[in-house]
Design a protein around this motif. Sequence first.
Motif, PDB file in Angstrom:
ATOM      1  N   GLU A  32       0.826  -1.202   0.000  1.00 24.25           N
ATOM      2  CA  GLU A  32       0.000   0.000   0.000  1.00 24.25           C
ATOM      3  C   GLU A  32       0.867   1.261   0.000  1.00 24.25           C
ATOM      4  O   GLU A  32       0.605   2.202  -0.755  1.00 24.25           O
ATOM      5  CB  GLU A  32      -0.913   0.006   1.225  1.00 24.25           C
ATOM      6  CG  GLU A  32      -1.848   1.186   1.277  1.00 24.25           C
ATOM      7  CD  GLU A  32      -2.744   1.159   2.508  1.00 24.25           C
ATOM      8  OE1 GLU A  32      -3.516   2.130   2.653  1.00 24.25           O
ATOM      9  OE2 GLU A  32      -2.665   0.220   3.310  1.00 24.25           O
ATOM     10  N   GLN A  33       1.913   1.279   0.814  1.00 26.27           N
ATOM     11  CA  GLN A  33       2.811   2.439   0.858  1.00 26.27           C
ATOM     12  C   GLN A  33       3.541   2.612  -0.470  1.00 26.27           C
ATOM     13  O   GLN A  33       3.664   3.731  -0.974  1.00 26.27           O
ATOM     14  CB  GLN A  33       3.823   2.278   1.995  1.00 26.27           C
ATOM     15  CG  GLN A  33       3.221   2.372   3.375  1.00 26.27           C
ATOM     16  CD  GLN A  33       4.188   1.923   4.452  1.00 26.27           C
ATOM     17  OE1 GLN A  33       5.023   1.041   4.236  1.00 26.27           O
ATOM     18  NE2 GLN A  33       4.066   2.524   5.625  1.00 26.27           N
ATOM     19  N   ASN A  44       2.635   1.553  -3.459  1.00 25.01           N
ATOM     20  CA  ASN A  44       1.692   1.972  -4.505  1.00 25.01           C
ATOM     21  C   ASN A  44       1.361   3.448  -4.389  1.00 25.01           C
ATOM     22  O   ASN A  44       1.316   4.171  -5.382  1.00 25.01           O
ATOM     23  CB  ASN A  44       0.412   1.132  -4.434  1.00 25.01           C
ATOM     24  CG  ASN A  44       0.648  -0.306  -4.843  1.00 25.01           C
ATOM     25  OD1 ASN A  44       1.603  -0.621  -5.545  1.00 25.01           O
ATOM     26  ND2 ASN A  44      -0.219  -1.191  -4.388  1.00 25.01           N
ATOM     27  N   TRP A  45       1.130   3.921  -3.146  1.00 18.90           N
ATOM     28  CA  TRP A  45       0.832   5.333  -2.941  1.00 18.90           C
ATOM     29  C   TRP A  45       2.025   6.186  -3.354  1.00 18.90           C
ATOM     30  O   TRP A  45       1.863   7.205  -4.031  1.00 18.90           O
ATOM     31  CB  TRP A  45       0.481   5.606  -1.469  1.00 18.90           C
ATOM     32  CG  TRP A  45       0.168   7.047  -1.249  1.00 18.90           C
ATOM     33  CD1 TRP A  45      -1.052   7.647  -1.362  1.00 18.90           C
ATOM     34  CD2 TRP A  45       1.098   8.093  -0.932  1.00 18.90           C
ATOM     35  NE1 TRP A  45      -0.929   8.989  -1.114  1.00 18.90           N
ATOM     36  CE2 TRP A  45       0.374   9.302  -0.846  1.00 18.90           C
ATOM     37  CE3 TRP A  45       2.469   8.122  -0.705  1.00 18.90           C
ATOM     38  CZ2 TRP A  45       0.973  10.514  -0.556  1.00 18.90           C
ATOM     39  CZ3 TRP A  45       3.067   9.345  -0.412  1.00 18.90           C
ATOM     40  CH2 TRP A  45       2.320  10.517  -0.339  1.00 18.90           C
TER      41      TRP A  45
END
Length: 55
Positions: free
Chosen positions: A11-12, A14-15
């Motif tokens: 998630e990190q 991708n962000w």
Amino acid sequence: MKRFNYHLTDEQANWLSAHSKGTGLSKAELIRRAIDEYRWLLIEKAQISKVAKCS
């Protein structure tokens, strides 16, 4: 400047990729800015805490 390796969650990562593409800033620059912002928040928090103790 020094080079570091860090592990990020999916998630990190991708962000970070999306934000980098959206802003045109490198991932490294975004990480440096995030660290600087966090440092300032901690400094401000410590100063507020110090003032509150003096009151």
